[in-house]
Design a protein around this motif. Structure first.
Motif, PDB file in Angstrom:
ATOM      1  N   PRO A 215       0.837  -1.216   0.000  1.00  0.00           N
ATOM      2  CA  PRO A 215       0.000   0.000   0.000  1.00  0.00           C
ATOM      3  C   PRO A 215       0.866   1.258   0.000  1.00  0.00           C
ATOM      4  N   LEU A 216       0.295   2.373  -0.434  1.00  0.00           N
ATOM      5  CA  LEU A 216       1.036   3.633  -0.498  1.00  0.00           C
ATOM      6  C   LEU A 216       1.413   4.134   0.904  1.00  0.00           C
ATOM      7  N   PHE A 217       2.395   5.048   0.961  1.00  0.00           N
ATOM      8  CA  PHE A 217       2.932   5.519   2.241  1.00  0.00           C
ATOM      9  C   PHE A 217       2.514   6.959   2.551  1.00  0.00           C
ATOM     10  N   ASP A 218       2.539   7.279   3.866  1.00  0.00           N
ATOM     11  CA  ASP A 218       2.279   8.657   4.320  1.00  0.00           C
ATOM     12  C   ASP A 218       3.566   9.461   4.409  1.00  0.00           C
ATOM     13  N   PHE A 219       4.711   8.732   4.566  1.00  0.00           N
ATOM     14  CA  PHE A 219       5.980   9.422   4.799  1.00  0.00           C
ATOM     15  C   PHE A 219       7.120   8.548   4.291  1.00  0.00           C
ATOM     16  N   ILE A 220       8.082   9.165   3.598  1.00  0.00           N
ATOM     17  CA  ILE A 220       9.282   8.435   3.167  1.00  0.00           C
ATOM     18  C   ILE A 220      10.508   9.186   3.663  1.00  0.00           C
ATOM     19  N   LEU A 221      11.430   8.452   4.322  1.00  0.00           N
ATOM     20  CA  LEU A 221      12.728   9.014   4.709  1.00  0.00           C
ATOM     21  C   LEU A 221      13.784   8.376   3.821  1.00  0.00           C
ATOM     22  N   ASP A 222      14.512   9.203   3.072  1.00  0.00           N
ATOM     23  CA  ASP A 222      15.504   8.696   2.126  1.00  0.00           C
ATOM     24  C   ASP A 222      16.917   9.000   2.620  1.00  0.00           C
ATOM     25  N   ASN A 223      17.650   7.922   3.003  1.00  0.00           N
ATOM     26  CA  ASN A 223      19.061   8.058   3.397  1.00  0.00           C
ATOM     27  C   ASN A 223      19.987   7.671   2.262  1.00  0.00           C
ATOM     28  N   SER A 227      19.298   7.655  -7.660  1.00  0.00           N
ATOM     29  CA  SER A 227      18.139   7.623  -8.568  1.00  0.00           C
ATOM     30  C   SER A 227      16.818   7.393  -7.822  1.00  0.00           C
ATOM     31  N   THR A 228      16.914   7.199  -6.492  1.00  0.00           N
ATOM     32  CA  THR A 228      15.709   6.891  -5.696  1.00  0.00           C
ATOM     33  C   THR A 228      14.607   7.928  -5.911  1.00  0.00           C
ATOM     34  N   GLU A 229      15.018   9.208  -5.958  1.00  0.00           N
ATOM     35  CA  GLU A 229      14.043  10.300  -6.091  1.00  0.00           C
ATOM     36  C   GLU A 229      13.142  10.159  -7.311  1.00  0.00           C
ATOM     37  N   LYS A 230      13.698   9.565  -8.372  1.00  0.00           N
ATOM     38  CA  LYS A 230      12.949   9.509  -9.638  1.00  0.00           C
ATOM     39  C   LYS A 230      11.638   8.748  -9.497  1.00  0.00           C
ATOM     40  N   TRP A 231      11.629   7.726  -8.618  1.00  0.00           N
ATOM     41  CA  TRP A 231      10.413   6.903  -8.518  1.00  0.00           C
ATOM     42  C   TRP A 231       9.779   6.888  -7.122  1.00  0.00           C
ATOM     43  N   ALA A 232      10.576   7.199  -6.081  1.00  0.00           N
ATOM     44  CA  ALA A 232      10.083   7.009  -4.702  1.00  0.00           C
ATOM     45  C   ALA A 232       8.852   7.849  -4.396  1.00  0.00           C
ATOM     46  N   LEU A 233       8.786   9.075  -4.940  1.00  0.00           N
ATOM     47  CA  LEU A 233       7.646   9.945  -4.608  1.00  0.00           C
ATOM     48  C   LEU A 233       6.324   9.411  -5.132  1.00  0.00           C
ATOM     49  N   ASP A 234       6.396   8.519  -6.132  1.00  0.00           N
ATOM     50  CA  ASP A 234       5.155   7.906  -6.640  1.00  0.00           C
ATOM     51  C   ASP A 234       4.567   6.908  -5.641  1.00  0.00           C
ATOM     52  N   ARG A 235       5.350   6.538  -4.615  1.00  0.00           N
ATOM     53  CA  ARG A 235       4.849   5.570  -3.624  1.00  0.00           C
ATOM     54  C   ARG A 235       4.144   6.283  -2.464  1.00  0.00           C
ATOM     55  N   LEU A 236       3.973   7.610  -2.553  1.00  0.00           N
ATOM     56  CA  LEU A 236       3.263   8.362  -1.503  1.00  0.00           C
ATOM     57  C   LEU A 236       1.791   8.514  -1.845  1.00  0.00           C
ATOM     58  N   TRP A 239      -2.259  13.973  -2.380  1.00  0.00           N
ATOM     59  CA  TRP A 239      -3.221  14.938  -1.832  1.00  0.00           C
ATOM     60  C   TRP A 239      -3.694  14.579  -0.418  1.00  0.00           C
ATOM     61  N   SER A 240      -2.764  14.062   0.393  1.00  0.00           N
ATOM     62  CA  SER A 240      -3.171  13.711   1.764  1.00  0.00           C
ATOM     63  C   SER A 240      -2.169  14.274   2.772  1.00  0.00           C
ATOM     64  N   GLY A 241      -1.294  15.181   2.296  1.00  0.00           N
ATOM     65  CA  GLY A 241      -0.263  15.722   3.188  1.00  0.00           C
ATOM     66  C   GLY A 241       0.949  14.820   3.305  1.00  0.00           C
ATOM     67  N   ALA A 242       1.039  13.790   2.435  1.00  0.00           N
ATOM     68  CA  ALA A 242       2.170  12.854   2.501  1.00  0.00           C
ATOM     69  C   ALA A 242       3.472  13.578   2.146  1.00  0.00           C
ATOM     70  N   THR A 243       4.557  13.171   2.814  1.00  0.00           N
ATOM     71  CA  THR A 243       5.830  13.900   2.709  1.00  0.00           C
ATOM     72  C   THR A 243       7.002  12.968   2.426  1.00  0.00           C
ATOM     73  N   TYR A 244       7.885  13.459   1.551  1.00  0.00           N
ATOM     74  CA  TYR A 244       9.147  12.768   1.259  1.00  0.00           C
ATOM     75  C   TYR A 244      10.271  13.661   1.777  1.00  0.00           C
ATOM     76  N   VAL A 245      11.122  13.122   2.669  1.00  0.00           N
ATOM     77  CA  VAL A 245      12.252  13.906   3.198  1.00  0.00           C
ATOM     78  C   VAL A 245      13.543  13.179   2.842  1.00  0.00           C
ATOM     79  N   THR A 246      14.470  13.903   2.195  1.00  0.00           N
ATOM     80  CA  THR A 246      15.758  13.289   1.867  1.00  0.00           C
ATOM     81  C   THR A 246      16.878  13.949   2.659  1.00  0.00           C
TER      82      THR A 246
END
Length: 346
Positions: A215-223, A227-236, A239-246
């Protein structure tokens, strides 16, 4: 590694400001930033921070002492320090523009220091401050997560078996989130033990494909970055306030490459355009950095003393073995932290 030198004739550090303390170092630890700084990473920005008005002449940068984490005992306090007294057992993460902790003594600002968790030895305590504050900055200060809003949230941690990752997994579980951890197969058992609900092996097959089955995520922490950025944000969730922090940002590299003004401009343009691009797709995009903070270490110490967070130590080296410890860190694939015992009796 051949640039590292063990020196016996360092000048004893002195307190320059009323809010400073001198700490006798019992243990320190290594972080990836030490490897990068050994190669000159961040020199432009860090030198500007060390001497913003260019008041000092000549070579002020070297000898540069590396190491960001310290667990030890307060030796001396500035006149403005009221929280600590000589003899107190403390821990801290010293910011990169100051002289580091691979030394018998280190000077820190009182607001960077906190009382060491009672349940940990100095060796164990030295493994946590820098990675703990980096994860805290990303999850809490930049990501807006806290004890009261994490319950039921789906959190994905990329690079879960390193220092920041192992801390982030435990913090998210302490705050009652559902954690999916990405690491290699041989680190899976460790990450599971730290509380991760799902563990994904990025080596077994395409990571993106594996995550699509969840299932999709509410939050992603990228350490990890790259190339992770290219696809990781699609897993959020959109329109629900979901956040990707690198935590992998080009800020210091830009300044090294382009100089202070152009580097800052380039960095601002990059983060601005990425933030806007992803906002239009319904997700938040953020950068996070390590921030020194005694008060945040106080909160981390409480979590440690209540048993919710434990240090994860890969290997312990003696003070004379620092070059060997750097080589170990360079090898990558650490499971937790590389710790240096500065005083051999712990």
């Amino acid at each position: 590694n051949e640039v590292l030198r063990f020196t016996r004739d360092m000048v004893f550090p002195i307190i320059h400001f009323p809010n400073e303390v001198i700490i006798k170092v019992h243990a320190a630890s290594l972080n990836p930033i030490d490897l990068s700084m050994r190669s000159g990473y961040g020199a432009t920005a860090l030198n500007m921070k060390r001497d913003p008005l260019k008041l000092k002449t000549g070579e002020t940068e070297f000898p540069l002492t590396l190491g960001r984490d310290v667990s030890g005992v307060v030796m001396e306090c500035g006149l403005g320090v009221s929280y600590f007294k000589p003899g107190d057992e403390v821990w801290a993460a010293i910011p990169p523009w100051k002289q580091g902790t691979l030394s018998e003594f280190v000077v820190a600002s009182g607001n960077e220091v906190s009382f060491k968790p009672k349940c940990l030895s100095h060796t164990e305590a030295a493994a946590l401050p820098y990675v703990g504050l980096t994860a805290w900055s990303a999850l809490n200060q930049v990501g807006g997560l806290n004890q009261s809003n994490c319950s039921g949230k789906r959190v994905l941690i990329l690079g879960a078996s390193g220092g920041v990752g192992t801390f982030a997994v435990q913090l998210m579980k302490a705050w009652d989130a559902h954690v999916t951890a990405v690491c290699s197969h041989d680190a899976g058992t460790l990450v599971k033990k730290l509380g991760a609900d799902d563990v994904v092996d990025y080596k077994s097959r395409n990571l993106e494909e594996q995550l699509k089955t969840l299932p999709l995520f509410d939050f992603i922490l990228d350490n990890v970055g790259g190339s992770t950025e290219k696809w990781a944000l699609d897993r959020l969730k959109k329109w629900s306030g979901a956040t990707y922090v690198t935590l992998v940002t080009p800020f210091l590299i830009n300044m090294d490459k382009l100089g202070v003004a152009d580097g800052m401009l380039q960095t601002g343009v990059t983060v601005g355009s990425k933030t806007l691009k992803h906002l239009l797709k319904g997700v938040h995009y953020r950068w996070a950095f390590f921030m020194p903070s005694g008060p945040n270490l106080d909160e981390i110490a409480e979590l440690v003393d209540s048993g919710k967070i434990q240090p994860v130590i890969d290997e312990v080296f003696s003070f004379s073995e620092v070059p060997k410890a750097f080589l170990k860190l360079e090898g990558g694939h650490a499971r937790g932290k590389t710790v240096i015992n500065v005083i051999s009796r712990q």
